[in-house]
Write a protein that holds these residues in place. Structure first.
Motif, PDB file in Angstrom:
ATOM      1  N   ILE A 120       0.832  -1.209   0.000  1.00  0.00           N
ATOM      2  CA  ILE A 120       0.000   0.000   0.000  1.00  0.00           C
ATOM      3  C   ILE A 120       0.866   1.258   0.000  1.00  0.00           C
ATOM      4  O   ILE A 120       0.475   2.291  -0.562  1.00  0.00           O
ATOM      5  N   ILE A 121       2.060   1.188   0.599  1.00  0.00           N
ATOM      6  CA  ILE A 121       2.970   2.337   0.568  1.00  0.00           C
ATOM      7  C   ILE A 121       3.437   2.604  -0.859  1.00  0.00           C
ATOM      8  O   ILE A 121       3.460   3.757  -1.315  1.00  0.00           O
ATOM      9  N   GLU A 122       3.775   1.569  -1.590  1.00  0.00           N
ATOM     10  CA  GLU A 122       4.183   1.721  -2.989  1.00  0.00           C
ATOM     11  C   GLU A 122       3.054   2.306  -3.827  1.00  0.00           C
ATOM     12  O   GLU A 122       3.278   3.172  -4.683  1.00  0.00           O
ATOM     13  N   VAL A 123       1.826   1.828  -3.560  1.00  0.00           N
ATOM     14  CA  VAL A 123       0.656   2.335  -4.281  1.00  0.00           C
ATOM     15  C   VAL A 123       0.450   3.819  -4.003  1.00  0.00           C
ATOM     16  O   VAL A 123       0.274   4.628  -4.925  1.00  0.00           O
ATOM     17  N   ASP A 124       0.497   4.197  -2.727  1.00  0.00           N
ATOM     18  CA  ASP A 124       0.235   5.592  -2.369  1.00  0.00           C
ATOM     19  C   ASP A 124       1.355   6.510  -2.860  1.00  0.00           C
ATOM     20  O   ASP A 124       1.091   7.664  -3.217  1.00  0.00           O
ATOM     21  N   ASP A 125       2.574   6.007  -2.891  1.00  0.00           N
ATOM     22  CA  ASP A 125       3.682   6.813  -3.418  1.00  0.00           C
ATOM     23  C   ASP A 125       3.436   7.164  -4.881  1.00  0.00           C
ATOM     24  O   ASP A 125       3.643   8.311  -5.304  1.00  0.00           O
ATOM     25  N   VAL A 126       2.989   6.182  -5.671  1.00  0.00           N
ATOM     26  CA  VAL A 126       2.736   6.414  -7.098  1.00  0.00           C
ATOM     27  C   VAL A 126       1.566   7.379  -7.285  1.00  0.00           C
ATOM     28  O   VAL A 126       1.641   8.327  -8.087  1.00  0.00           O
ATOM     29  N   LEU A 127       0.481   7.136  -6.542  1.00  0.00           N
ATOM     30  CA  LEU A 127      -0.697   8.000  -6.674  1.00  0.00           C
ATOM     31  C   LEU A 127      -0.400   9.426  -6.231  1.00  0.00           C
ATOM     32  O   LEU A 127      -0.827  10.395  -6.867  1.00  0.00           O
ATOM     33  N   THR A 128       0.342   9.556  -5.131  1.00  0.00           N
ATOM     34  CA  THR A 128       0.686  10.893  -4.637  1.00  0.00           C
ATOM     35  C   THR A 128       1.592  11.633  -5.614  1.00  0.00           C
ATOM     36  O   THR A 128       1.420  12.833  -5.852  1.00  0.00           O
ATOM     37  N   ALA A 129       2.552  10.893  -6.177  1.00  0.00           N
ATOM     38  CA  ALA A 129       3.478  11.517  -7.133  1.00  0.00           C
ATOM     39  C   ALA A 129       2.736  12.049  -8.351  1.00  0.00           C
ATOM     40  O   ALA A 129       3.146  13.047  -8.955  1.00  0.00           O
ATOM     41  N   PHE A 130       1.627  11.402  -8.691  1.00  0.00           N
ATOM     42  CA  PHE A 130       0.874  11.833  -9.875  1.00  0.00           C
ATOM     43  C   PHE A 130      -0.146  12.925  -9.534  1.00  0.00           C
ATOM     44  O   PHE A 130      -0.212  13.958 -10.203  1.00  0.00           O
ATOM     45  N   TYR A 131      -0.946  12.678  -8.481  1.00  0.00           N
ATOM     46  CA  TYR A 131      -2.050  13.590  -8.184  1.00  0.00           C
ATOM     47  C   TYR A 131      -1.654  14.794  -7.331  1.00  0.00           C
ATOM     48  O   TYR A 131      -2.382  15.782  -7.280  1.00  0.00           O
ATOM     49  N   LYS A 132      -0.512  14.718  -6.649  1.00  0.00           N
ATOM     50  CA  LYS A 132      -0.112  15.815  -5.771  1.00  0.00           C
ATOM     51  C   LYS A 132       1.234  16.406  -6.215  1.00  0.00           C
ATOM     52  O   LYS A 132       2.192  16.475  -5.448  1.00  0.00           O
ATOM     53  N   THR A 133       1.284  16.844  -7.450  1.00  0.00           N
ATOM     54  CA  THR A 133       2.522  17.440  -7.957  1.00  0.00           C
ATOM     55  C   THR A 133       2.209  18.634  -8.855  1.00  0.00           C
ATOM     56  O   THR A 133       1.163  18.685  -9.507  1.00  0.00           O
ATOM     57  N   ASN A 134       3.129  19.579  -8.847  1.00  0.00           N
ATOM     58  CA  ASN A 134       2.997  20.749  -9.717  1.00  0.00           C
ATOM     59  C   ASN A 134       3.772  20.572 -11.017  1.00  0.00           C
ATOM     60  O   ASN A 134       3.736  21.423 -11.896  1.00  0.00           O
ATOM     61  N   GLU A 135       4.497  19.460 -11.100  1.00  0.00           N
ATOM     62  CA  GLU A 135       5.324  19.223 -12.277  1.00  0.00           C
ATOM     63  C   GLU A 135       4.453  18.847 -13.483  1.00  0.00           C
ATOM     64  O   GLU A 135       3.481  18.114 -13.367  1.00  0.00           O
ATOM     65  N   PRO A 136       4.816  19.349 -14.663  1.00  0.00           N
ATOM     66  CA  PRO A 136       4.059  19.001 -15.882  1.00  0.00           C
ATOM     67  C   PRO A 136       4.341  17.559 -16.291  1.00  0.00           C
ATOM     68  O   PRO A 136       5.325  16.953 -15.866  1.00  0.00           O
ATOM     69  N   LEU A 137       3.488  17.013 -17.121  1.00  0.00           N
ATOM     70  CA  LEU A 137       3.683  15.649 -17.614  1.00  0.00           C
ATOM     71  C   LEU A 137       4.898  15.598 -18.535  1.00  0.00           C
ATOM     72  O   LEU A 137       5.221  16.597 -19.197  1.00  0.00           O
ATOM     73  N   PRO A 138       5.560  14.467 -18.620  1.00  0.00           N
ATOM     74  CA  PRO A 138       6.728  14.339 -19.505  1.00  0.00           C
ATOM     75  C   PRO A 138       6.342  14.605 -20.961  1.00  0.00           C
ATOM     76  O   PRO A 138       5.268  14.206 -21.414  1.00  0.00           O
ATOM     77  N   GLU A 139       7.224  15.267 -21.677  1.00  0.00           N
ATOM     78  CA  GLU A 139       6.960  15.540 -23.090  1.00  0.00           C
ATOM     79  C   GLU A 139       7.210  14.296 -23.939  1.00  0.00           C
ATOM     80  O   GLU A 139       6.534  14.084 -24.944  1.00  0.00           O
ATOM     81  N   ASP A 140       8.176  13.497 -23.511  1.00  0.00           N
ATOM     82  CA  ASP A 140       8.496  12.281 -24.249  1.00  0.00           C
ATOM     83  C   ASP A 140       7.341  11.275 -24.130  1.00  0.00           C
ATOM     84  O   ASP A 140       6.865  10.978 -23.025  1.00  0.00           O
ATOM     85  N   LYS A 141       6.889  10.761 -25.263  1.00  0.00           N
ATOM     86  CA  LYS A 141       5.730   9.855 -25.284  1.00  0.00           C
ATOM     87  C   LYS A 141       5.985   8.579 -24.490  1.00  0.00           C
ATOM     88  O   LYS A 141       5.116   8.112 -23.752  1.00  0.00           O
ATOM     89  N   LYS A 142       7.183   8.013 -24.623  1.00  0.00           N
ATOM     90  CA  LYS A 142       7.482   6.771 -23.911  1.00  0.00           C
ATOM     91  C   LYS A 142       7.450   6.987 -22.389  1.00  0.00           C
ATOM     92  O   LYS A 142       6.923   6.171 -21.642  1.00  0.00           O
ATOM     93  N   GLU A 143       8.027   8.093 -21.969  1.00  0.00           N
ATOM     94  CA  GLU A 143       8.029   8.407 -20.539  1.00  0.00           C
ATOM     95  C   GLU A 143       6.600   8.634 -20.036  1.00  0.00           C
ATOM     96  O   GLU A 143       6.235   8.197 -18.948  1.00  0.00           O
ATOM     97  N   ARG A 144       5.830   9.348 -20.850  1.00  0.00           N
ATOM     98  CA  ARG A 144       4.442   9.632 -20.466  1.00  0.00           C
ATOM     99  C   ARG A 144       3.629   8.345 -20.411  1.00  0.00           C
ATOM    100  O   ARG A 144       2.851   8.130 -19.472  1.00  0.00           O
ATOM    101  N   ASP A 145       3.822   7.472 -21.400  1.00  0.00           N
ATOM    102  CA  ASP A 145       3.101   6.189 -21.420  1.00  0.00           C
ATOM    103  C   ASP A 145       3.494   5.322 -20.216  1.00  0.00           C
ATOM    104  O   ASP A 145       2.654   4.661 -19.613  1.00  0.00           O
ATOM    105  N   ALA A 146       4.779   5.343 -19.880  1.00  0.00           N
ATOM    106  CA  ALA A 146       5.259   4.573 -18.740  1.00  0.00           C
ATOM    107  C   ALA A 146       4.653   5.108 -17.444  1.00  0.00           C
ATOM    108  O   ALA A 146       4.281   4.342 -16.543  1.00  0.00           O
TER     109      ALA A 146
END
Length: 212
Positions: free
Chosen positions: A87-113
């Motif tokens: 559950i810690i691994e899950v919450d780390d991933v969700l938090t990194a995505f939903y609680k960040t000011n950083e823009p999405l990666p421009e590279d398609k492969k990185e964004r898809d990953a």
């Protein structure tokens, strides 16, 4: 004539005495039958109690088998540590995505990953907590810089398949951000009754902008 009368009276009383004796014997035999029946019933009850007592004795011996008890505690502890890590691994991933000011990666492969990791985390979150699509954004951690740890796997040691676990959260600068209480179901390997409690420092350090 008088002799015949005496003989008749004698015969009458003899019949009464014999009849009374027979009646008495019948009553006695009836009472004895009841006593015997009651004794048989008592014996059956005692035998049933003895069987139950033996079963309880075996159950108690099994319940208080120190080695078996310690083994169960160890297995539950290991299992709780496993779901804690998941559950810690899950919450780390969700938090990194939903609680960040950083823009999405421009590279398609990185964004898809990134989206692939997100979908896997959401799927796992549903498996472990029953979270719906609307729940995934409600991350335990309010900032990607926080640290989430499993503090306690056994608040009490009882032979139950459900017991409480405790998670602690710290801000990036080491301050207490809050804690999470949950009930761990060993059989189903799930967390339920999740309760969140944030400190003042934690609430001040919350990130409001999502990554979408």
């Amino acid at each position: 004539m008088l002799g015949k009368c005496f003989q008749a009276i004698k015969t009458y009383w003899l019949v009464i005495i014999i009849g009374g004796g027979v009646a008495g014997m019948l009553i006695f035999m009836s009472n004895q039958s009841k006593v015997v029946a009651e004794l048989e019933s008592d014996i059956e009850t005692i035998e049933e109690l003895l069987v139950d007592a033996e079963k309880n004795k075996v159950a108690l011996e099994e319940e208080f088998d120190a080695k078996a008890h310690q083994q169960r505690i160890k297995e539950r502890t290991v299992s709780a540590e496993e779901i804690g890590k998941e559950i810690i691994e899950v919450d780390d991933v969700l938090t990194a995505f939903y609680k960040t000011n950083e823009p999405l990666p421009e590279d398609k492969k990185e964004r898809d990953a990134l989206f692939a990791r997100l979908e896997e985390a959401k799927k796992k979150n549903t498996e472990l907590t029953g979270a719906t699509e609307a729940d995934h954004i409600k991350t335990w951690q309010l900032n990607p810089q926080w640290t989430l740890t499993l503090e306690s796997v056994l608040a009490y040691q009882q032979d139950s398949d459900r017991f409480p676990v405790l998670f602690l959260m710290e801000t990036g600068d080491g301050k207490s951000a809050g804690l999470i209480y949950a009930t761990y179901d060993v059989t189903n390997h799930t967390l339920s009754n999740i309760s969140r409690h944030y400190t003042t420092d934690g609430l001040k350090d919350e990130v409001d902008v999502g990554g979408i």
